[in-house]
Motif scaffolding. Structure first.
Motif, short mmCIF file in Angstrom:
data_model
loop_
_atom_site.label_atom_id
_atom_site.label_comp_id
_atom_site.label_asym_id
_atom_site.label_seq_id
_atom_site.Cartn_x
_atom_site.Cartn_y
_atom_site.Cartn_z
N ASP A 1 130.72 49.79 44.46
CA ASP A 1 131.08 48.44 44.94
C ASP A 1 132.10 48.51 46.06
O ASP A 1 132.06 47.72 46.99
N SER A 2 133.00 49.49 46.01
CA SER A 2 133.93 49.68 47.13
C SER A 2 133.17 50.15 48.36
O SER A 2 133.30 49.57 49.44
N MET B 1 126.56 49.68 42.15
CA MET B 1 127.09 50.11 40.85
C MET B 1 128.44 49.43 40.72
O MET B 1 129.46 49.96 41.15
N ASN C 1 131.53 48.44 39.22
CA ASN C 1 132.52 48.66 38.16
C ASN C 1 133.86 48.00 38.50
O ASN C 1 134.92 48.43 38.06
N GLY D 1 135.73 48.03 41.05
CA GLY D 1 136.81 48.65 41.81
C GLY D 1 136.52 50.04 42.33
O GLY D 1 135.41 50.57 42.22
N VAL D 2 137.56 50.60 42.93
CA VAL D 2 137.55 51.96 43.46
C VAL D 2 137.75 52.90 42.27
O VAL D 2 138.80 52.85 41.63
N TYR D 3 136.75 53.67 41.96
CA TYR D 3 136.71 54.62 40.83
C TYR D 3 136.53 53.94 39.47
O TYR D 3 135.76 54.37 38.63
MG MG Z 1 133.37 51.12 42.07
#
Ligand code: MG
Ligand code: ADP
Ligand code: TZD
Length: 604
Positions: A488-489, A513, A515, A517-519
């Motif tokens: 998504d990032s 994908m 989720n 956020g970042v990671y």
């Molecule tokens: Mg993500």
């Protein structure tokens, strides 16, 4: 030289007939008619003619001063002009078109800010050895050089130089042919790379006699000449390979680029040596091939005694050929392997560890020379080596199958990618674009590829933002279905190009994908204040509506069943589609597979 003197210098002596015509045209009243009668051409047309003459049929760009009319005229001349919402995406598109076709991908931008927007893509192309030409219009040289504040003033050539394989500027209309020829040769010969071509605004309307103009163009002969390896280098490599007890072949994206698919496969199969594909070399041989050691990577790297690199550099992606990954005693210690490196760049050898047998040449020529030199009864590698690999591989594959079979709620990377794996297996011609951290690493390891050059990803830099540019170019160049698996990032870097996808009605299915956020998406601001963590985004963002806004199909999928249905429909309909795959926000790990490179994560 000003425009008038350029023209008179370039023009042959006028005949009396021409003079008469000219007079007649003047009499008729307009200079335009005079020009037409005399059959002049100009910079706009020469750029177009030079590109067409060299087989360029597609331009990725973004219009504005001074290249607006060029984009229009390119289209009028029958070329495909793909107009983007941001130059960075146009640049990435051009670079990957170059990788896919071995013809330089062309990106066309306006001056200063447009040029700079595309520069990341140019630098990325050079870093990844993708052939690309960035053509940017520029402002008036005299004003730029005196720094008098022209519209979009910038010394673009100087800025591009350190980031490009080569950089050129054309100042006179009669040099356009040479400028484009030099740019093409620089982009595709030897180790491919990004080339900058500066075209000041003044050059476009400059006129020249049409015949003289035509003669000034160059159809580049043999733009990427074969480079035949030296016979003794080939023999040295064969000798070393023959002496190996635990040989390994590593295929990189240079091998995929070279389009020597049949010979590479023949080499791998003839030798019986296990191989590892680098990310974009996946599918050069089908990932399900018996000799693939991908599922035993952490076993074969430290254990191998002779490693043959074909179009892969010993950079960070291969832990620089040393250290613990390779069985070294400490983080920088050599693991004891001997290396054969097949590469077009003679300077690549010894970049990180000693290369015992460099084979310098184009991969097609090198691989066929190796094949010829090996003769017909090449002994297969020792059985204990092959058996040990097979054993690890079977164990890891079984473990992965178990993980993939689970169906947790909410969906995680594995359960979503299990679906993706089926879809790609059923559609082996589809092109998979991939970026993100977890979204990248899990996709690479879970989704098998079956054909060469079908996997396009973040490459040598691990750069975010290639997603939509790569997808658009892949669809335009190949006409095949494209599936972009995006963090998504990662998606956010080029997300506005979904409009471009819809505008050109491309068979691109973007799968986010998501989720949050970042990671991962479950981090909080440790101070308790209202600002969210720097690593998270709006929860339950409805990315699919972005695609709907421009007429494409948007789907929110929260289960593998919903995801499968949406993917099947996207592939069936070939409609621009965005699937918002909702992933457990706690499922990812920081930096995905490269946590060890992350200085703060180690402290935890
Ligand atoms: Mg993500
Ligand atoms: P990967 O990231 O897949 O490991 P790299 O980008 O590091 O691959 O390496 C690609 C290598 O392939 C570069 O060193 C480049 O010089 C080489 N290369 C690219 N095209 C060719 C070619 N046609 N013939 C030989 N070598 C090539
Ligand atoms: N900016 C650029 C141009 N490239 C980068 N690689 C980064 C920033 C740093 N970065 C990564 O290396 S991965 C990533 C960033 C911002 C995004 C990871 O989040 P994601 O993927 O949502 O794309 P996952 O699945 O949540 O891990």
């Amino acid at each position: 030289m000003d425009e008038v003197s350029t023209r008179s210098a370039a023009r042959p002596a006028a005949s009396t007939a021409e003079d008469a015509l000219k007079q007649k045209a003047r009499d008729a009243g307009t200079a335009i008619e005079a020009a037409q009668q005399l059959q002049e051409t100009d910079g706009f047309h020469l750029v177009i003619d030079a590109l067409k003459l060299n087989g360029i049929d597609t331009i990725f760009g973004l219009p504005g001063i001074p290249i607006t009319d060029l984009t229009r005229k390119l289209q009028a001349a029958g070329m495909r002009v793909i107009s983007f919402r941001h130059e960075q995406s146009a640049g990435y598109a051009a670079s990957i078109a170059g990788y896919m076709t071995q013809k330089p991908g062309i990106c066309l931008t306006v001056s200063a800010p447009g040029f700079l927007n595309a520069l990341t893509a140019l630098a990325n192309a050079t870093t990844n050895c993708f052939p690309m030409i960035l053509i940017s219009g520029s402002s008036e040289r005299e004003v730029v050089d005196l720094q008098q504040g022209d519209y979009e003033e910038m010394d673009q050539l100087a800025i591009a130089k350190p980031l490009a394989k080569a950089a050129f500027r054309v100042l006179h209309v009669e040099d356009i042919g040479i400028g484009i020829a030099r740019a093409i040769r620089a982009a595709v010969s030897g180790r491919p790379g990004g080339v900058y071509l500066d075209l000041p605004a003044k050059v476009f309307p400059q006129t020249i006699d049409a015949d003289v103009g035509k003669r000034s163009l160059i159809k580049v002969v043999d733009p990427a000449p074969r480079q035949i390896p030296a016979p003794d280098a080939v023999q040295r490599a064969i000798g070393l390979l023959k002496s190996a007890m635990r040989p390994l072949i590593i295929l990189g994206k240079g091998a995929a680029y070279a389009q020597a698919d049949a010979d590479i496969r023949a080499l791998v199969e003839k030798t019986g040596i296990p191989y590892l594909p680098m990310s974009m070399a996946k599918g050069l041989l089908p990932d399900t091939h018996d000799q693939s050691a991908a599922a035993a990577r952490s076993y074969v790297l430290p254990e191998a005694d002779v490693v043959m690199l074909i179009g892969a550099r010993l950079n960070w992606l291969l832990s620089h050929g040393k250290g613990k990954t390779w069985g070294g005693k400490s983080s920088k210690a050599w693991g004891g392997q001997k290396f054969i490196q097949v590469d077009i760049s003679p300077q690549e050898a010894d970049s990180n560890v000693r290369i015992d047998a460099p084979v310098v040449g184009d991969i097609g020529s090198c691989v066929s020379a190796l094949l010829a030199g090996m003769g017909s009864n090449w002994p297969s590698p020792p059985a204990d080596w092959l058996d040990a690999i097979a054993e690890r591989r079977a164990k890891n594959v079984a473990k992965m199958a178990e993980t993939l079979a689970k169906d947790p709620a909410p969906m995680n990377f594995h359960s979503a990618l299990n679906v993706m794996r089926d879809i790609v297996r059923a559609n082996p011609d589809a092109i998979l674009v991939n970026e993100g951290a977890n979204a990248l690493d899990f996709t690479r390891s879970i989704v098998d590829m079956f054909k060469p050059r079908k996997r396009l990803d973040v490459g040598t830099w691990g750069v975010m933002g290639i997603g939509m540019g790569f997808s658009i170019a892949a669809a335009v160049v190949s006409g095949e279905q494209v599936i972009a698996v995006e963090g998504d990032s990662a998606f956010g870097f080029s997300g506005m190009e979904v409009e471009t996808i819809c505008r050109y009605n491309l068979p691109v299915c973007v799968v986010i994908m998501n989720n949050n956020g970042v990671y991962r998406g479950d981090e909080v601001n440790p101070t308790g204040a209202a600002d969210p963590s720097p690593l998270v985004f709006v929860k339950d963002a409805r990315y699919e509506k972005l695609m709907e806004a421009f007429g494409g199909a948007g789907v929110r999928a929260t289960t593998p069943v919903e995801l499968r249905e949406a993917l099947e429909e996207a592939v069936r309909s070939r409609k621009p589609t965005l699937i918002n795959a909702v992933i457990d926000e706690g499922a990812g790990t920081e930096s995905g597979r490269i946590t060890s490179l992350n200085p703060t994560a180690r402290k935890k």
